[in-house]
Design a protein around this motif. Structure first.
Motif, PDB file in Angstrom:
ATOM      1  N   SER A  98      -6.479  22.393  31.133  1.00 20.34           N
ATOM      2  CA  SER A  98      -5.556  21.607  30.305  1.00 20.34           C
ATOM      3  C   SER A  98      -4.302  22.410  29.981  1.00 20.34           C
ATOM      4  CB  SER A  98      -6.249  21.199  29.002  1.00 20.34           C
ATOM      5  OG  SER A  98      -6.439  22.346  28.173  1.00 20.34           O
ATOM      6  N   VAL A  99      -3.314  21.733  29.430  1.00 16.34           N
ATOM      7  CA  VAL A  99      -2.103  22.433  29.017  1.00 16.34           C
ATOM      8  C   VAL A  99      -2.426  23.423  27.899  1.00 16.34           C
ATOM      9  CG1 VAL A  99      -1.402  20.681  27.314  1.00 16.34           C
ATOM     10  CG2 VAL A  99       0.333  22.136  28.402  1.00 16.34           C
ATOM     11  N   ALA A 100      -3.425  23.115  27.088  1.00 14.99           N
ATOM     12  CA  ALA A 100      -3.846  24.049  26.037  1.00 14.99           C
ATOM     13  C   ALA A 100      -4.416  25.327  26.647  1.00 14.99           C
ATOM     14  CB  ALA A 100      -4.884  23.391  25.127  1.00 14.99           C
ATOM     15  N   ASP A 101      -5.189  25.166  27.714  1.00 15.30           N
ATOM     16  CA  ASP A 101      -5.733  26.340  28.415  1.00 15.30           C
ATOM     17  C   ASP A 101      -4.598  27.206  28.966  1.00 15.30           C
ATOM     18  OD1 ASP A 101      -8.458  25.633  28.084  1.00 15.30           O
ATOM     19  OD2 ASP A 101      -8.340  24.284  29.819  1.00 15.30           O
ATOM     20  N   GLU A 102      -3.597  26.553  29.547  1.00 17.19           N
ATOM     21  CA  GLU A 102      -2.465  27.278  30.129  1.00 17.19           C
ATOM     22  C   GLU A 102      -1.693  28.022  29.042  1.00 17.19           C
ATOM     23  OE1 GLU A 102       1.602  28.008  31.497  1.00 17.19           O
ATOM     24  OE2 GLU A 102       1.014  26.551  29.959  1.00 17.19           O
ATOM     25  N   HIS A 103      -1.521  27.382  27.882  1.00 20.82           N
ATOM     26  CA  HIS A 103      -0.823  28.030  26.772  1.00 20.82           C
ATOM     27  C   HIS A 103      -1.621  29.215  26.240  1.00 20.82           C
ATOM     28  CE1 HIS A 103       2.050  24.505  25.568  1.00 20.82           C
ATOM     29  NE2 HIS A 103       2.153  24.879  26.831  1.00 20.82           N
ATOM     30  N   LEU A 104      -2.938  29.063  26.171  1.00 20.45           N
ATOM     31  CA  LEU A 104      -3.793  30.160  25.718  1.00 20.45           C
ATOM     32  C   LEU A 104      -3.682  31.339  26.674  1.00 20.45           C
ATOM     33  CD1 LEU A 104      -6.015  31.397  23.932  1.00 20.45           C
ATOM     34  CD2 LEU A 104      -7.700  30.221  25.374  1.00 20.45           C
ATOM     35  N   ALA A 105      -3.740  31.072  27.973  1.00 17.21           N
ATOM     36  CA  ALA A 105      -3.634  32.142  28.964  1.00 17.21           C
ATOM     37  C   ALA A 105      -2.297  32.860  28.865  1.00 17.21           C
ATOM     38  CB  ALA A 105      -3.811  31.563  30.368  1.00 17.21           C
ATOM     39  N   THR A 106      -1.232  32.100  28.651  1.00 13.37           N
ATOM     40  CA  THR A 106       0.099  32.703  28.495  1.00 13.37           C
ATOM     41  C   THR A 106       0.143  33.596  27.269  1.00 13.37           C
ATOM     42  OG1 THR A 106       1.157  30.816  29.591  1.00 13.37           O
ATOM     43  CG2 THR A 106       2.561  32.212  28.215  1.00 13.37           C
ATOM     44  N   ALA A 107      -0.467  33.140  26.182  1.00 11.44           N
ATOM     45  CA  ALA A 107      -0.483  33.924  24.941  1.00 11.44           C
ATOM     46  C   ALA A 107      -1.232  35.244  25.128  1.00 11.44           C
ATOM     47  CB  ALA A 107      -1.114  33.111  23.812  1.00 11.44           C
ATOM     48  N   ILE A 108      -2.350  35.225  25.866  1.00  7.11           N
ATOM     49  CA  ILE A 108      -3.118  36.453  26.090  1.00  7.11           C
ATOM     50  C   ILE A 108      -2.341  37.394  26.999  1.00  7.11           C
ATOM     51  CG2 ILE A 108      -5.274  37.432  26.918  1.00  7.11           C
ATOM     52  CD1 ILE A 108      -5.467  35.711  24.344  1.00  7.11           C
ATOM     53  N   CYS A 109      -1.697  36.848  28.020  1.00  4.92           N
ATOM     54  CA  CYS A 109      -0.867  37.675  28.899  1.00  4.92           C
ATOM     55  C   CYS A 109       0.270  38.306  28.105  1.00  4.92           C
ATOM     56  CB  CYS A 109      -0.318  36.823  30.043  1.00  4.92           C
ATOM     57  SG  CYS A 109       0.610  37.762  31.276  1.00  4.92           S
ATOM     58  N   ASP A 110       0.873  37.534  27.211  1.00  5.16           N
ATOM     59  CA  ASP A 110       1.938  38.040  26.339  1.00  5.16           C
ATOM     60  C   ASP A 110       1.415  39.183  25.476  1.00  5.16           C
ATOM     61  OD1 ASP A 110       4.116  38.419  24.684  1.00  5.16           O
ATOM     62  OD2 ASP A 110       4.390  36.315  24.227  1.00  5.16           O
ATOM     63  N   PHE A 111       0.221  39.017  24.930  1.00  3.86           N
ATOM     64  CA  PHE A 111      -0.401  40.062  24.104  1.00  3.86           C
ATOM     65  C   PHE A 111      -0.561  41.361  24.900  1.00  3.86           C
ATOM     66  CE2 PHE A 111      -4.442  42.256  23.289  1.00  3.86           C
ATOM     67  CZ  PHE A 111      -4.255  42.681  21.974  1.00  3.86           C
ATOM     68  N   VAL A 112      -1.064  41.246  26.118  1.00  8.58           N
ATOM     69  CA  VAL A 112      -1.264  42.419  26.968  1.00  8.58           C
ATOM     70  C   VAL A 112       0.069  43.108  27.251  1.00  8.58           C
ATOM     71  CG1 VAL A 112      -1.932  43.173  29.285  1.00  8.58           C
ATOM     72  CG2 VAL A 112      -3.404  41.601  28.013  1.00  8.58           C
ATOM     73  N   LEU A 113       1.077  42.328  27.615  1.00 11.27           N
ATOM     74  CA  LEU A 113       2.394  42.902  27.915  1.00 11.27           C
ATOM     75  C   LEU A 113       2.991  43.596  26.703  1.00 11.27           C
ATOM     76  CD1 LEU A 113       3.974  40.108  30.140  1.00 11.27           C
ATOM     77  CD2 LEU A 113       3.392  42.433  30.848  1.00 11.27           C
ATOM     78  N   SER A 114       2.801  43.009  25.529  1.00  8.61           N
ATOM     79  CA  SER A 114       3.340  43.619  24.303  1.00  8.61           C
ATOM     80  C   SER A 114       2.679  44.961  24.029  1.00  8.61           C
ATOM     81  CB  SER A 114       3.140  42.672  23.111  1.00  8.61           C
ATOM     82  OG  SER A 114       3.886  41.487  23.289  1.00  8.61           O
ATOM     83  N   LYS A 115       1.372  45.055  24.245  1.00 11.26           N
ATOM     84  CA  LYS A 115       0.661  46.320  24.048  1.00 11.26           C
ATOM     85  C   LYS A 115       1.134  47.372  25.053  1.00 11.26           C
ATOM     86  CE  LYS A 115      -2.237  45.390  20.680  1.00 11.26           C
ATOM     87  NZ  LYS A 115      -2.224  46.152  19.395  1.00 11.26           N
ATOM     88  N   LEU A 116       1.302  46.959  26.309  1.00  6.38           N
ATOM     89  CA  LEU A 116       1.757  47.897  27.335  1.00  6.38           C
ATOM     90  C   LEU A 116       3.205  48.311  27.092  1.00  6.38           C
ATOM     91  CD1 LEU A 116       0.227  46.274  30.546  1.00  6.38           C
ATOM     92  CD2 LEU A 116      -0.719  48.129  29.157  1.00  6.38           C
ATOM     93  N   GLU A 117       4.023  47.376  26.591  1.00  6.03           N
ATOM     94  CA  GLU A 117       5.432  47.669  26.313  1.00  6.03           C
ATOM     95  C   GLU A 117       5.563  48.718  25.221  1.00  6.03           C
ATOM     96  OE1 GLU A 117       9.143  47.579  24.187  1.00  6.03           O
ATOM     97  OE2 GLU A 117       7.282  46.732  23.382  1.00  6.03           O
ATOM     98  N   ALA A 118       4.687  48.679  24.217  1.00  6.12           N
ATOM     99  CA  ALA A 118       4.737  49.667  23.146  1.00  6.12           C
ATOM    100  C   ALA A 118       4.519  51.072  23.688  1.00  6.12           C
ATOM    101  CB  ALA A 118       3.690  49.340  22.083  1.00  6.12           C
ATOM    102  N   GLU A 119       3.641  51.192  24.669  1.00  6.62           N
ATOM    103  CA  GLU A 119       3.389  52.496  25.280  1.00  6.62           C
ATOM    104  C   GLU A 119       4.596  52.971  26.080  1.00  6.62           C
ATOM    105  OE1 GLU A 119      -0.176  52.192  27.529  1.00  6.62           O
ATOM    106  OE2 GLU A 119      -1.423  51.658  25.809  1.00  6.62           O
ATOM    107  N   ILE A 120       5.267  52.027  26.776  1.00  7.43           N
ATOM    108  CA  ILE A 120       6.468  52.379  27.534  1.00  7.43           C
ATOM    109  C   ILE A 120       7.550  52.883  26.598  1.00  7.43           C
ATOM    110  CG2 ILE A 120       8.359  51.473  28.942  1.00  7.43           C
ATOM    111  CD1 ILE A 120       6.405  49.451  30.089  1.00  7.43           C
ATOM    112  N   SER A 121       7.741  52.184  25.476  1.00 10.19           N
ATOM    113  CA  SER A 121       8.804  52.543  24.537  1.00 10.19           C
ATOM    114  C   SER A 121       8.625  53.951  24.004  1.00 10.19           C
ATOM    115  CB  SER A 121       8.842  51.532  23.381  1.00 10.19           C
ATOM    116  OG  SER A 121       9.177  50.244  23.845  1.00 10.19           O
ATOM    117  N   ASN A 122       7.383  54.332  23.723  1.00 16.36           N
ATOM    118  CA  ASN A 122       7.132  55.676  23.198  1.00 16.36           C
ATOM    119  C   ASN A 122       7.504  56.755  24.202  1.00 16.36           C
ATOM    120  OD1 ASN A 122       6.144  54.674  20.785  1.00 16.36           O
ATOM    121  ND2 ASN A 122       4.031  54.584  21.520  1.00 16.36           N
TER     122      ASN A 122
END
Length: 217
Positions: free
Chosen positions: A56-80
């Motif tokens: 469903s579109v809800a599933d797709e939005h959930l997957a995008t949110a989790i991918c966003d979470f992962v990228l944000s965590k990895l981005e914090a490490e890059i910034s440091n």
């Protein structure tokens, strides 16, 4: 396949599982491989499932949110790390007005940061006049514009026309799924570069072309 395995973490809403899996991959592969060969295909695969009505579109939005979470965590490490080797080059990245896709754009922002650039990431769906005001204020060396669908082309043409008249002549990068699916050679010039994918962007960095950016400005 690894990207399908990761997509299951996304669809399950498993933040910690997705983050652990991506960090495990980073122990064996460079970040470029993770983004280009795992994360991007995982999100494309999820999009295909949605197009086939298997999720469903809800599933797709959930997957995008989790991918966003992962990228944000990895981005914090890059910034440091990148702060210790930060350059004076600046990039501003955003999606055109009404464009909602942004995951690829975040990967591009991370790639610039990994190479020591100062990055202002403005996200998707940025109205034209607001983008112009931010650009004139920040005066970036590179302006990155992202779009996914062909009917964004008229907006893209207007943006390129406006940005090409900026006095300091920044390099304008055009990317997103639209750059992969359509022939955009008509847009290319000394000031405009069409970026097909992250491999293309990494090639630009690896060839040292970012170090000559001021020569074209």
């Amino acid at each position: 396949m690894q990207h399908e395995h990761l997509s299951q973490f996304f669809l399950a809403g498993d933040e910690e599982g997705a983050l652990y899996y991506t960090k495990h991959l980073l122990e064996k592969h460079p970040r470029a491989y993770l983004y280009e060969d795992i994360l991007t295909p995982a999100m494309y695969y999820i999009g295909e499932l949605w197009e086939r009505n298997e999720i469903s579109v809800a599933d797709e939005h959930l997957a995008t949110a989790i991918c966003d979470f992962v990228l944000s965590k990895l981005e914090a490490e890059i910034s440091n790390v990148s702060r210790k080797h930060q350059k004076n080059f600046k990039a501003m990245l955003f999606g055109v007005e009404e464009e909602q896709h942004y995951i690829g754009l975040k990967m591009v922002a991370d790639t610039f940061k990994e190479h020591g650039w100062r990055v202002r990431y403005l996200g998707p769906n940025l109205p034209m006049e607001h983008s112009l005001r931010q650009i004139e204020k920040y005066r970036p060396d590179v302006i990155g514009i992202s779009a996914a669908l062909s009917y964004r082309l008229p907006t893209m043409k207007i943006l390129l026309e406006r940005f090409s008249h900026l006095e300091w002549k920044p390099l304008i990068m055009v990317g997103g799924r639209m750059a992969t699916k359509f022939d955009l050679k008509e847009f290319e010039s000394n000031q405009v570069m069409v970026v097909k994918d992250l491999s293309h962007l990494n090639q630009w960095f690896n060839e040292g072309r970012d170090e000559t950016i001021n020569e074209t400005s």
